[in-house]
Design an enzyme around this catalytic site. Structure first.
Site, short mmCIF file in Angstrom:
data_model
loop_
_atom_site.label_atom_id
_atom_site.label_comp_id
_atom_site.label_asym_id
_atom_site.label_seq_id
_atom_site.Cartn_x
_atom_site.Cartn_y
_atom_site.Cartn_z
N SER A 81 -3.74 -1.05 10.10
CA SER A 81 -2.75 -2.03 10.59
C SER A 81 -1.63 -2.34 9.62
CB SER A 81 -3.46 -3.32 10.98
OG SER A 81 -4.17 -3.17 12.19
N LYS A 84 1.86 -1.99 10.81
CA LYS A 84 2.64 -3.04 11.49
C LYS A 84 3.77 -3.61 10.63
CE LYS A 84 -1.13 -4.51 14.55
NZ LYS A 84 -2.36 -3.91 14.00
N SER A 141 -2.78 -9.82 13.43
CA SER A 141 -2.72 -8.35 13.43
C SER A 141 -3.01 -7.78 14.81
CB SER A 141 -3.70 -7.77 12.40
OG SER A 141 -3.46 -6.40 12.20
N LYS A 251 0.34 -7.88 4.74
CA LYS A 251 -0.38 -7.28 5.88
C LYS A 251 -1.64 -6.58 5.42
CE LYS A 251 -0.84 -6.72 10.12
NZ LYS A 251 -2.27 -6.89 9.80
#
Length: 457
Positions: A81, A84, A141, A251
């Site tokens: 993730s 992202k 997320s 993140k």
């Protein structure tokens, strides 16, 4: 081919074939080069001070992009993730360009709602505004929110992924290939620690408002569907938000293929850093090692910053222009990261202009560079740009210029140089004093003399 190959196997003085001697020499050279390069790699010093077990890491200063430490930073691998970050970057660039607004309504497609993994359980045809979707992506997320925003911006996830890869190429992300917008494991969907740092830097440097979302620990959203409204809680997956002083984001990511990943950003005393950890063995390790990298950077780094407030000269001469000079300034601030306790006051600055600058010029044209040096070594430079347009001189503009030089308006009409010279002479004369009767002057002198005598006593 075989004959030519063996024909070259002549003996050296010691009975060693030439090709073997050459290969040995090359091996020695490559080994020496590797030793020298490793001696100058920042990560060598880092390895002596902290233990990093994650497979790839990098520590970068955000303003300058300087790499402070690294380990296997260019190795391509899944990043889960952390993908992202690019999705968020494209969203914020669309916001800045006016393409979308935070209040725009986003409709969730069946494809977006079908995303597995980390999600906020958006339902098909449910609508949320852009602001809420960013919350879901940054805090929780959410894969479903990422795909919904991708479709909202590009029409389809496939088209959005093309935008992601194009932007990655523009940022110099050489070891990255995106195949989706959320980071689910797909063969060939890879990046590297350096590339993650590059897109993290771009997001944090140019879109600092993202920290409103990335530093939020908990929040809620409201699902509104045909069945009614319900509240859904969001909890930040980045545990450093509660644990690390100065954290600003960014993140997390984890899948079976990617293991545990993190891009962590923080700021202290004006120093902004990003630490990327990829393929950590467990979640605690990724947070611990990211924090250790950030601590190392804040302890070692001092940042030299020049915003050009005292930049000089403020204007330069222009040849063949309708104006003789043009104002100039630095195109951008200058940043340089020091890690050895250098004396920042010893940094020397100098302006170096292009020779023979001629019109026409447009505001923003580069006319030189402002160089920074320490102990004779160049640290870097920033472009010097002009701030106004300068048109090239023409026959008509030359006539107007001659007229302005020959005829000058003093407020009482135009005057020729001859008239001006004559007027100047007349103005230079002192006004004649009004004549007075001799008798009155004598009386004044007498009075003056008497007064002077009395004051003298």
């Amino acid at each position: 081919m075989k004959e030519r190959f063996f024909a070259k196997r002549k003996k050296t003085g010691r009975g060693i074939p030439v090709y073997r001697a050459a290969a040995g020499a090359l091996a020695v050279f490559l080994f020496a080069e590797a030793v020298l390069l490793s001696a100058f790699r920042p990560y060598t010093a880092l390895a002596e001070e902290i233990s990093v077990s994650s497979e790839s890491v990098i520590l970068m200063e955000i303003e300058s992009g300087a790499v402070i430490a690294e380990k296997n930073a260019d190795m391509s691998r899944p990043i889960a993730s952390v993908t992202k970050i690019m999705t968020l970057l494209l969203i914020f660039e669309a916001l800045d360009s006016g393409k979308i607004k935070l209040t725009d309504s986003v409709t969730v497609s069946e494809h977006a709602a079908s995303m597995g993994g980390s999600q906020v359980y958006l339902e098909p045809y449910e609508t949320q505004d852009v602001d809420t979707m960013i919350k879901c992506i940054s805090i929780a997320s959410a894969n479903d929110a990422s795909v919904a925003m991708a479709e909202h911006l590009a029409g389809s996830e496939t088209a959005f992924v093309e935008m992601m890869n194009k932007r990655a190429a523009e940022l110099g992300m050489k070891n990255t290939t995106f195949l989706n917008c959320c980071g689910l494991d797909v063969d060939g969907h890879v990046s590297s620690a350096r590339d993650v740092a590059l897109m993290s830097r771009e997001l944090m440097k140019h879109h600092p408002s993202v920290t409103k979302y990335t530093t939020t620990w908990m929040d809620t959203i409201i699902h509104t569907t045909k069945r009614g409204s319900s509240e859904f809680g969001l909890s930040n997956t980045n545990k450093l938000i509660k644990q690390y002083s100065g954290i600003t984001g960014l993140k997390t990511g984890s899948t079976d293929a990617a293991k545990y990943c993190l891009s962590a950003t923080a700021e202290r005393n004006g120093i902004k850093l990003v630490a990327v950890v990829l393929a950590a063995p467990d979640t605690k390790t990724r947070f611990r090692e990211a924090a250790a990298l950030l601590d190392y950077g804040f302890a070692k780094c001092t940042v030299y910053h020049d915003d050009g407030a005292d930049f000089s000269p403020t204007e330069i001469k222009v040849a063949q222009g309708q104006k003789e000079t043009v104002p100039v300034r630095l195109q951008e601030p200058f940043y340089h990261v020091f890690t050895g306790g250098e004396d920042l006051s010893a940094v020397e600055r100098s302006a170096e202009f292009i020779k023979g600058i001629k019109a026409p010029l447009k505001a923003g044209d580069v006319v030189g560079e402002y160089c920074y040096r320490l102990n004779g070594k160049k640290l870097g430079s920033v472009p010097i740009v002009c701030t106004e347009d300068v048109e090239k001189v023409t026959f008509f503009s030359s006539l107007l210029r001659c007229k302005d030089l020959f005829f000058r308006d003093d407020g009482n009409g135009f005057r020729t140089p001859e008239t001006e010279e004559k007027g100047g002479q007349e103005q230079g004369k002192e006004p004649e004093q009004q004549k007075e009767p001799d008798g009155k002057k004598a009386d004044e002198k007498k009075a003056d003399g008497t007064e002077s005598k009395q004051n003298g006593d």
